[in-house]
Design an enzyme around this catalytic site. Structure first.
Site, PDB file in Angstrom:
ATOM      1  N   GLY A  12       0.834  -1.205   0.000  1.00 54.02           N
ATOM      2  CA  GLY A  12       0.000   0.000   0.000  1.00 54.02           C
ATOM      3  C   GLY A  12       0.858   1.240   0.000  1.00 54.02           C
ATOM      4  N   GLY A  14       1.761   3.425  -2.372  1.00 54.18           N
ATOM      5  CA  GLY A  14       1.644   4.447  -3.391  1.00 54.18           C
ATOM      6  C   GLY A  14       1.153   5.796  -2.911  1.00 54.18           C
ATOM      7  CB  VAL A  60      12.267  -0.955  -6.630  1.00 59.74           C
ATOM      8  CG1 VAL A  60      11.710  -1.881  -7.706  1.00 59.74           C
ATOM      9  CG2 VAL A  60      13.738  -0.665  -6.870  1.00 59.74           C
ATOM     10  CB  SER A 143      -8.067   0.595  11.822  1.00 61.86           C
ATOM     11  OG  SER A 143      -9.082   1.572  12.010  1.00 61.86           O
ATOM     12  CE1 TYR A 154      -9.991  -0.909   7.406  1.00 60.94           C
ATOM     13  CE2 TYR A 154     -10.970   0.228   9.282  1.00 60.94           C
ATOM     14  CZ  TYR A 154      -9.916   0.034   8.424  1.00 60.94           C
ATOM     15  OH  TYR A 154      -8.764   0.786   8.568  1.00 60.94           O
ATOM     16  CB  ALA A 157     -10.591  -7.241   8.377  1.00 65.97           C
ATOM     17  CE  LYS A 158      -6.836  -2.186   8.448  1.00 67.52           C
ATOM     18  NZ  LYS A 158      -5.563  -2.420   7.727  1.00 67.52           N
TER      19      LYS A 158
END
Length: 250
Positions: A12, A14, A60, A143, A154, A157-158
């Protein structure tokens, strides 16, 4: 012979928190592989960090969907025969879905678990053989929703990352590899909320902090930089909340 630089892999990487982590690690002397699904965004971020840091080639970009085991191999190939000093699992986010049917609920939950848990599991497992022994670092981005709820699948999952981090810390501790979780609160200037954030929502989240401001990506990056640095070798199996006091430690 030149000094061998440390290598970090940031998923993640970017935009937002991931890009800030990558930039900070380059400043700290790491070479960084940034991973994400959008190759053009990753390439742009890599060029920007290299230009700003004056370290050509330090970053990279590898485009890969980390929910797909076949694509994780692209990251392993980019690492090559180098040792990996830090794996920072930042990929993920809140994915909306349908609750109109049980099939819709199942798809919604699977999508969030895949995006936030499976990405971290597959990347970390793929890079385990390359992790530096001793001294390797694994960091998972969780989170505040994992600690107080509010995000449905969410949040779940966290929270799953926390339990897995404890297991991984116990597994890798004897090899002097640390595993920790950074749990951000409300962070502005990211793509997390998309167009869902309103001025009222922003104000409400800021008011919930003790410090009276939103977090910034650099706040989270600073915590990651500490955990992957030499000063944190005695810190493992921990969840570090970086939330302005909106949820107190426990």
């Amino acid at each position: 012979m030149g000094e061998l630089r440390r290598l970090a892999v940031v998923s993640g990487g970017g935009t937002g928190i991931g890009a800030s982590v990558a930039h900070g690690l380059v400043i700290d002397g790491f070479d960084v592989i940034v991973v994400g699904r959008r190759g053009d965004v990753l390439e742009s971020t890599a060029r920007r960090i290299c230009d700003e840091s004056g370290r050509d080639g330090a970053v990279v970009a590898v485009a890969a969907d980390l929910t797909d085991p076949a694509q994780v191999g692209a990251v392993v190939d980019a690492v090559g025969d180098r040792a990996v000093d830090a794996v920072v699992n930042n990929a993920g986010g809140y994915l909306s879905g349908s609750t109109d049917s049980l099939a819709g609920v199942a798809d919604w939950w699977r999508a969030n678990l895949d995006a936030n848990v499976l990405t971290a599991v597959l990347l970390t497992e793929a890079l385990l053989p390359a992790l530096s022994r001793p001294g390797g670092r694994v960091v998972l981005l969780s989170s505040i929703a994992a600690q107080r709820g509010g995000g449905g699948p969410y949040s779940a999952a966290k929270a799953a990352l926390h339990g897995w981090a404890y297991d991984l810390a116990a597994q890798l501790g004897p090899e002097q590899i640390t595993v920790n979780v950074v749990s951000p609160g409300y962070v502005a200037e990211t793509e997390f909320f998309g167009d869902r954030m309103t001025p009222e929502g922003h104000a409400k989240r800021v008011a919930a902090t003790l410090v009276g401001r939103a977090g910034e990506p650099d706040d989270i990056a600073a915590a990651v930089r500490y955990l992957v640095g030499p000063s944190a070798g005695y810190v493992t199996g921990q969840v570090l909340g970086v939330n302005g006091g909106s949820v107190l430690g426990r």
